[in-house]
Design a protein around this motif. Structure first.
Motif, mmCIF file in Angstrom:
data_model
loop_
_atom_site.group_PDB
_atom_site.id
_atom_site.type_symbol
_atom_site.label_atom_id
_atom_site.label_comp_id
_atom_site.label_asym_id
_atom_site.label_seq_id
_atom_site.Cartn_x
_atom_site.Cartn_y
_atom_site.Cartn_z
ATOM 1 N N GLY A 30 24.453 68.930 67.604
ATOM 2 C CA GLY A 30 24.883 69.879 66.586
ATOM 3 C C GLY A 30 26.120 69.371 65.885
ATOM 4 O O GLY A 30 26.882 68.584 66.421
ATOM 5 N N GLN A 31 26.290 69.819 64.679
ATOM 6 C CA GLN A 31 27.434 69.416 63.870
ATOM 7 C C GLN A 31 28.715 69.949 64.491
ATOM 8 O O GLN A 31 28.797 71.116 64.879
ATOM 9 N N THR A 32 29.734 69.116 64.602
ATOM 10 C CA THR A 32 31.021 69.565 65.114
ATOM 11 C C THR A 32 31.625 70.511 64.085
ATOM 12 O O THR A 32 31.718 70.178 62.902
ATOM 13 N N THR A 48 28.640 72.412 67.478
ATOM 14 C CA THR A 48 29.476 72.097 68.628
ATOM 15 C C THR A 48 30.883 72.586 68.323
ATOM 16 O O THR A 48 31.434 72.277 67.269
ATOM 17 N N LEU A 49 31.446 73.362 69.248
ATOM 18 C CA LEU A 49 32.805 73.877 69.119
ATOM 19 C C LEU A 49 33.654 73.353 70.264
ATOM 20 O O LEU A 49 33.174 73.246 71.397
ATOM 21 N N ARG A 65 37.998 80.738 71.577
ATOM 22 C CA ARG A 65 39.059 80.578 70.573
ATOM 23 C C ARG A 65 39.292 79.102 70.288
ATOM 24 O O ARG A 65 39.318 78.282 71.194
ATOM 25 N N ASP A 66 39.439 78.793 68.997
ATOM 26 C CA ASP A 66 39.947 77.481 68.586
ATOM 27 C C ASP A 66 41.054 77.736 67.573
ATOM 28 O O ASP A 66 41.466 78.887 67.374
ATOM 29 N N ASP A 67 41.554 76.695 66.937
ATOM 30 C CA ASP A 67 42.683 76.859 66.009
ATOM 31 C C ASP A 67 42.346 77.691 64.772
ATOM 32 O O ASP A 67 43.241 78.178 64.094
ATOM 33 N N GLN A 88 43.001 78.243 80.063
ATOM 34 C CA GLN A 88 43.744 77.010 79.776
ATOM 35 C C GLN A 88 42.852 75.770 79.815
ATOM 36 O O GLN A 88 43.297 74.669 79.508
ATOM 37 N N THR A 89 41.575 75.937 80.176
ATOM 38 C CA THR A 89 40.639 74.821 80.269
ATOM 39 C C THR A 89 40.000 74.580 78.907
ATOM 40 O O THR A 89 39.344 75.466 78.362
ATOM 41 N N ARG A 90 40.194 73.378 78.377
ATOM 42 C CA ARG A 90 39.585 73.035 77.089
ATOM 43 C C ARG A 90 38.117 72.690 77.320
ATOM 44 O O ARG A 90 37.787 71.908 78.209
ATOM 45 N N VAL A 91 37.233 73.300 76.526
ATOM 46 C CA VAL A 91 35.796 73.098 76.687
ATOM 47 C C VAL A 91 35.141 72.715 75.369
ATOM 48 O O VAL A 91 35.663 73.000 74.291
ATOM 49 N N ARG A 92 33.986 72.089 75.480
ATOM 50 C CA ARG A 92 33.145 71.789 74.318
ATOM 51 C C ARG A 92 31.844 72.562 74.526
ATOM 52 O O ARG A 92 31.173 72.381 75.543
#
Length: 115
Positions: A30-32, A48-49, A65-67, A88-92
Motif C-alpha cells: 500500500g502507498q505510504t 501504510t501508516l 496517531r501520527d504527526d 510509546q511503541t512506533r508501529v507500521r
C-alpha cells in the motif's frame, strides 16, 4: 491412488509456502500515507501508516496517531500475533481504508513494530 494424490498435493502446497517465504522482490504494502491523506483516500485503497496506537476504543477498535492527526483503526487479534504495544511503541500499519457507521477507519491487515 488417493494416497499418492494427497502426497503430491501436500508437496505442492509445501513448495508454494517455501517459494513465497524466499521471495526477495517488492511487495504490495500500500502507498505510504499519513492520517490526513487516509481521510481523503478512496474507500478500498490499501495504505501504510507509521505512528502510534494511543488508545483502545472498544473490541478491536483503537485510536492511531501520527504527526498529521488521529484515525480509528480495526486490529483483529490475529494481527497482533501476541506482541505488546504501548502508546510509546512506533508501529507500521498496512490496511484497507473503509467506512462504517462511526465513520472512516483503517482495517489493519498487518502490524509491524518499527525501531
Amino acid at each position: 491412488m488417493k494416497k499418492v494424490l494427497s502426497i503430491i498435493m501436500l508437496s505442492g502446497a509445501l513448495f508454494a509456502v517455501n517459494a513465497s517465504a524466499n521471495f526477495t522482490g517488492p511487495s504490495v504494502t500500500g502507498q505510504t500515507s499519513t492520517v490526513q491523506q487516509a481521510m481523503s483516500a478512496r474507500v478500498g485503497s490499501y495504505i501504510t501508516l507509521t505512528g502510534y496506537i494511543v488508545a483502545h476504543q472498544r473490541e478491536n477498535y483503537f485510536t492511531f496517531r501520527d504527526d498529521s492527526g488521529t484515525l480509528r483503526v480495526e486490529i483483529e487479534s490475529s494481527v497482533w500475533r501476541g506482541r505488546d504495544v504501548s502508546p510509546q511503541t512506533r508501529v507500521r500499519l498496512m490496511g484497507e481504508v473503509d467506512t462504517g457507521a462511526a465513520g472512516r477507519y483503517l482495517w489493519v491487515k498487518s502490524l509491524d513494530v518499527v525501531n
